[in-house]
Structure formats: structure tokens, C-alpha cells
Design a protein around this motif. Structure first.
Motif, PDB file in Angstrom:
ATOM      1  N   GLU A 133       0.826  -1.213   0.000  1.00 10.25           N
ATOM      2  CA  GLU A 133       0.000   0.000   0.000  1.00 10.25           C
ATOM      3  C   GLU A 133       0.858   1.260   0.000  1.00 10.25           C
ATOM      4  O   GLU A 133       0.540   2.240  -0.675  1.00 10.25           O
ATOM      5  CB  GLU A 133      -0.915  -0.012   1.229  1.00 10.25           C
ATOM      6  CG  GLU A 133      -1.948  -1.116   1.210  1.00 10.25           C
ATOM      7  CD  GLU A 133      -2.681  -1.255   2.532  1.00 10.25           C
ATOM      8  OE1 GLU A 133      -3.719  -1.934   2.551  1.00 10.25           O
ATOM      9  OE2 GLU A 133      -2.224  -0.708   3.548  1.00 10.25           O
ATOM     10  N   ILE A 134       1.940   1.235   0.745  1.00 11.29           N
ATOM     11  CA  ILE A 134       2.813   2.401   0.828  1.00 11.29           C
ATOM     12  C   ILE A 134       3.444   2.692  -0.534  1.00 11.29           C
ATOM     13  O   ILE A 134       3.529   3.841  -0.961  1.00 11.29           O
ATOM     14  CB  ILE A 134       3.891   2.196   1.906  1.00 11.29           C
ATOM     15  CG1 ILE A 134       3.241   2.184   3.299  1.00 11.29           C
ATOM     16  CG2 ILE A 134       4.952   3.297   1.839  1.00 11.29           C
ATOM     17  CD1 ILE A 134       4.163   1.741   4.409  1.00 11.29           C
ATOM     18  N   TYR A 135       3.853   1.645  -1.225  1.00 11.55           N
ATOM     19  CA  TYR A 135       4.457   1.813  -2.549  1.00 11.55           C
ATOM     20  C   TYR A 135       3.519   2.528  -3.520  1.00 11.55           C
ATOM     21  O   TYR A 135       3.909   3.460  -4.222  1.00 11.55           O
ATOM     22  CB  TYR A 135       4.836   0.456  -3.135  1.00 11.55           C
ATOM     23  CG  TYR A 135       6.313   0.176  -3.156  1.00 11.55           C
ATOM     24  CD1 TYR A 135       7.222   1.077  -3.690  1.00 11.55           C
ATOM     25  CD2 TYR A 135       6.812  -1.027  -2.651  1.00 11.55           C
ATOM     26  CE1 TYR A 135       8.582   0.812  -3.705  1.00 11.55           C
ATOM     27  CE2 TYR A 135       8.170  -1.317  -2.665  1.00 11.55           C
ATOM     28  CZ  TYR A 135       9.061  -0.392  -3.201  1.00 11.55           C
ATOM     29  OH  TYR A 135      10.400  -0.650  -3.216  1.00 11.55           O
ATOM     30  N   VAL A 136       2.272   2.057  -3.590  1.00 10.77           N
ATOM     31  CA  VAL A 136       1.346   2.603  -4.598  1.00 10.77           C
ATOM     32  C   VAL A 136       0.499   3.753  -4.071  1.00 10.77           C
ATOM     33  O   VAL A 136      -0.388   4.257  -4.757  1.00 10.77           O
ATOM     34  CB  VAL A 136       0.436   1.496  -5.174  1.00 10.77           C
ATOM     35  CG1 VAL A 136       1.263   0.446  -5.902  1.00 10.77           C
ATOM     36  CG2 VAL A 136      -0.426   0.843  -4.090  1.00 10.77           C
ATOM     37  N   GLY A 137       0.776   4.181  -2.846  1.00  9.19           N
ATOM     38  CA  GLY A 137       0.063   5.327  -2.293  1.00  9.19           C
ATOM     39  C   GLY A 137      -1.356   5.030  -1.896  1.00  9.19           C
ATOM     40  O   GLY A 137      -2.200   5.933  -1.859  1.00  9.19           O
ATOM     41  N   TYR A 138      -1.633   3.752  -1.592  1.00  7.67           N
ATOM     42  CA  TYR A 138      -2.997   3.386  -1.225  1.00  7.67           C
ATOM     43  C   TYR A 138      -3.205   3.644   0.272  1.00  7.67           C
ATOM     44  O   TYR A 138      -3.188   2.738   1.104  1.00  7.67           O
ATOM     45  CB  TYR A 138      -3.277   1.923  -1.567  1.00  7.67           C
ATOM     46  CG  TYR A 138      -4.754   1.608  -1.542  1.00  7.67           C
ATOM     47  CD1 TYR A 138      -5.591   2.093  -2.527  1.00  7.67           C
ATOM     48  CD2 TYR A 138      -5.303   0.861  -0.512  1.00  7.67           C
ATOM     49  CE1 TYR A 138      -6.949   1.836  -2.494  1.00  7.67           C
ATOM     50  CE2 TYR A 138      -6.649   0.602  -0.475  1.00  7.67           C
ATOM     51  CZ  TYR A 138      -7.467   1.087  -1.470  1.00  7.67           C
ATOM     52  OH  TYR A 138      -8.812   0.846  -1.429  1.00  7.67           O
ATOM     53  N   GLY A 139      -3.353   4.916   0.575  1.00  7.97           N
ATOM     54  CA  GLY A 139      -3.549   5.338   1.951  1.00  7.97           C
ATOM     55  C   GLY A 139      -3.753   6.838   1.952  1.00  7.97           C
ATOM     56  O   GLY A 139      -3.460   7.520   0.966  1.00  7.97           O
ATOM     57  N   THR A 140      -4.251   7.367   3.041  1.00 10.79           N
ATOM     58  CA  THR A 140      -4.554   8.797   3.136  1.00 10.79           C
ATOM     59  C   THR A 140      -3.453   9.534   3.878  1.00 10.79           C
ATOM     60  O   THR A 140      -3.113   9.191   5.013  1.00 10.79           O
ATOM     61  CB  THR A 140      -5.892   9.013   3.871  1.00 10.79           C
ATOM     62  OG1 THR A 140      -6.933   8.381   3.127  1.00 10.79           O
ATOM     63  CG2 THR A 140      -6.204  10.495   4.008  1.00 10.79           C
ATOM     64  N   LYS A 141      -2.914  10.543   3.223  1.00  7.10           N
ATOM     65  CA  LYS A 141      -1.897  11.380   3.848  1.00  7.10           C
ATOM     66  C   LYS A 141      -2.506  12.063   5.077  1.00  7.10           C
ATOM     67  O   LYS A 141      -3.588  12.648   5.001  1.00  7.10           O
ATOM     68  CB  LYS A 141      -1.428  12.430   2.831  1.00  7.10           C
ATOM     69  CG  LYS A 141      -0.066  13.024   3.107  1.00  7.10           C
ATOM     70  CD  LYS A 141       0.376  13.866   1.921  1.00  7.10           C
ATOM     71  CE  LYS A 141       1.782  14.386   2.103  1.00  7.10           C
ATOM     72  NZ  LYS A 141       2.221  15.160   0.923  1.00  7.10           N
ATOM     73  N   TYR A 142      -1.823  11.954   6.205  1.00  7.15           N
ATOM     74  CA  TYR A 142      -2.309  12.484   7.482  1.00  7.15           C
ATOM     75  C   TYR A 142      -3.618  11.822   7.912  1.00  7.15           C
ATOM     76  O   TYR A 142      -4.348  12.351   8.749  1.00  7.15           O
ATOM     77  CB  TYR A 142      -2.434  14.013   7.446  1.00  7.15           C
ATOM     78  CG  TYR A 142      -1.158  14.679   7.036  1.00  7.15           C
ATOM     79  CD1 TYR A 142      -0.007  14.523   7.811  1.00  7.15           C
ATOM     80  CD2 TYR A 142      -1.068  15.416   5.865  1.00  7.15           C
ATOM     81  CE1 TYR A 142       1.197  15.085   7.416  1.00  7.15           C
ATOM     82  CE2 TYR A 142       0.139  15.995   5.468  1.00  7.15           C
ATOM     83  CZ  TYR A 142       1.258  15.828   6.250  1.00  7.15           C
ATOM     84  OH  TYR A 142       2.464  16.388   5.865  1.00  7.15           O
ATOM     85  N   GLY A 143      -3.873  10.648   7.341  1.00 11.05           N
ATOM     86  CA  GLY A 143      -5.015   9.834   7.757  1.00 11.05           C
ATOM     87  C   GLY A 143      -4.451   8.526   8.272  1.00 11.05           C
ATOM     88  O   GLY A 143      -3.707   8.510   9.252  1.00 11.05           O
ATOM     89  N   ASP A 144      -4.740   7.422   7.580  1.00  6.71           N
ATOM     90  CA  ASP A 144      -4.230   6.133   8.032  1.00  6.71           C
ATOM     91  C   ASP A 144      -2.711   5.998   7.862  1.00  6.71           C
ATOM     92  O   ASP A 144      -2.104   5.099   8.445  1.00  6.71           O
ATOM     93  CB  ASP A 144      -4.941   4.985   7.313  1.00  6.71           C
ATOM     94  CG  ASP A 144      -4.916   5.126   5.800  1.00  6.71           C
ATOM     95  OD1 ASP A 144      -5.149   6.229   5.296  1.00  6.71           O
ATOM     96  OD2 ASP A 144      -4.675   4.114   5.126  1.00  6.71           O
TER      97      ASP A 144
END
Length: 247
Positions: A133-144
Motif C-alpha cells: 500500500e505504501i508503494y502505490v500510495g494506497y492510503g490517506t496522507k495524514y489519515g491512516d
């Protein structure tokens, strides 16, 4: 692999002089695995679970999160964030739901709650993101993606699954389709357009320095899929860095 993570968790908490950790429990494999690791490293009395549903959260996800907390014997709270989201304008008759900004808002509100309890009890917030998820940006900045430490950030999703089995995470949690739960019907693999098994193979070859065409040929995967993954890695590089500043 497991012992290294456990030692990492103990060291992070000790160095911060913290009393324990707080974990956001979504009912998914990543947060469940993180909770299992934190309890194994610190003991159940030093881990707090927060279940943070809202209007569209599936009941089975809430039940799975509760099951994990009760299996581990940790204290947990269920805090519905719907009213907070409404204060921002979500779920009102005049506003149409916007997947990206509104979905990200949910993740950021949840992180605010996690940090409130972390501050309250002198705890650290345990991140639940994995390497894929970190590689492909599958997450919310300043969220999860906001947290004090990341116990499984060095593991690809398929590796998290293997670790979860070893730790005793319930089978139904390991096998259910991964979802961030940001809108109804949302699944990780549906959004990414590729299974985690294929994604992880692409990412491992990317780490080896292989080019898009080489990876597509080696894995017998459509070149456009590989190109899309490479684009996501590049596009979301900002999520893997500290905010830009003038040196």
C-alpha cells in the motif's frame, strides 16, 4: 521475521517512554495483525483498540474488529464518527458524496480520534499500513498513513497474510476481500485493478530494478497493468516523504 517486529515494537515504546499503544481496528487483516503483534510484544494491558465506524461501515467489519479485541483481551472502545463527518457536510441532502475528498476525510477524522486517546494515555499510535500500500500510495496522507511507528510497513500484503496465519488471526478476516471501507462496495483490489498477489510480484521485480516491459513479460501480465503500477509509485512518492521545504 516475527521476533524482529516484536523487538521493534518494544524498543519504540521504551524509547518514547510511552505507556502503551493504540490501534485502530477496522476488522481487516492489517489492523488485526498489527494488534496481535502489539499484544504479543507488550501484553494486553498496554494495548488499546479503537473501532471507529460511521454511517456506511459494514456491520460484519465492526463484528470482526470486536472479535479481534475480545480474542486478545484488550480494552476497546467503539466510537461512531458519523456526527463528526456531518459537521463537515457529509451525508446532508444537498451534498453528493465525493469518493476521494470525502473518503480521505473519514481516514483523517479517525486518525484525530486515535491521537486524542494516544495523548490522553501517553500511548503511541501504531500504524497499520503494509509495504504494498505504501508503494502505490494506497492510503490517506495524514489519515491512516499518520502514526508513530509502522510494525508491518516492511512487509508486502502477501507476507502480512502469511504472518497473520502464524499469529492466529481469524481465518475469515484473512480471507475476506481487503477494503479501506471509505465508501460502500469499495475494495482495495477493485480500485488498484490488480490482485495483491500480482501486485506484490510486480513490486518485488521493481525493487530489483526491472523495467516495465521486462516485468510484464516475466509475469505474463498486461503491460498496461505494470505501467499503471509504476505510475502510482511515481505519482504517490510525496506520501512517502516528509513535507517539502527549502534547505
Amino acid at each position: 521475521m516475527e521476533e524482529k517486529i516484536l523487538e521493534f515494537i518494544r524498543n519504540v515504546v521504551k524509547e518514547a517512554n510511552a505507556n502503551g499503544v493504540v490501534v485502530g481496528l477496522s476488522g481487516g487483516i492489517d489492523s488485526s495483525t498489527t494488534a496481535f503483534l502489539c499484544v504479543k510484544a507488550l501484553g494486553k494491558d498496554k494495548v488499546l483498540g479503537l473501532i471507529l465506524p460511521e454511517k456506511t461501515t459494514r456491520k460484519e467489519d465492526i463484528e470482526d474488529a470486536k472479535k479481534v479485541a475480545e480474542m486478545l483481551g484488550i480494552k476497546y472502545y467503539i466510537i461512531d464518527i458519523t456526527d463528526v463527518l456531518k459537521a463537515f457536510g457529509l451525508y446532508t441532502p444537498t451534498k453528493e458524496f465525493e469518493k476521494i475528498p470525502d473518503g480521505n476525510l473519514k481516514a483523517r477524522v479517525r486518525m484525530c480520534v486515535l491521537y486524542y486517546y494516544a495523548n490522553k494515555y501517553n500511548y503511541l499510535v501504531a500504524g497499520t499500513a503494509n509495504k504494498s500500500e505504501i508503494y502505490v500510495g494506497y492510503g490517506t496522507k495524514y489519515g491512516d498513513l499518520a502514526c508513530d511507528f509502522m510494525p508491518i510497513a516492511h512487509l508486502f500484503k502477501t507476507e502480512v497474510r502469511e504472518l497473520a496465519k502464524k499469529l492466529g488471526v481469524p481465518k475469515e478476516i484473512i480471507e475476506k476481500p481487503p477494503s479501506a471501507g471509505l465508501w460502500e462496495g469499495q475494495t482495495d483490489e477493485g480500485e488498484l485493478g490488480v490482485s495483491y498477489e500480482i501486485l506484490d510480484k510486480i513490486l518485488k521485480l521493481y525493487e530489483e530494478g526491472k523495467k516495465e516491459e521486462e516485468i510484464a513479460k516475466e509475469l505474463s501480465v498486461d503491460l498496461q497493468i505494470v505501467k499503471r503500477i509504476f505510475d502510482l509509485i511515481k505519482k504517490n512518492e510525496h506520501k512517502r516523504k516528509l513535507p517539502a521545504k527549502i534547505e
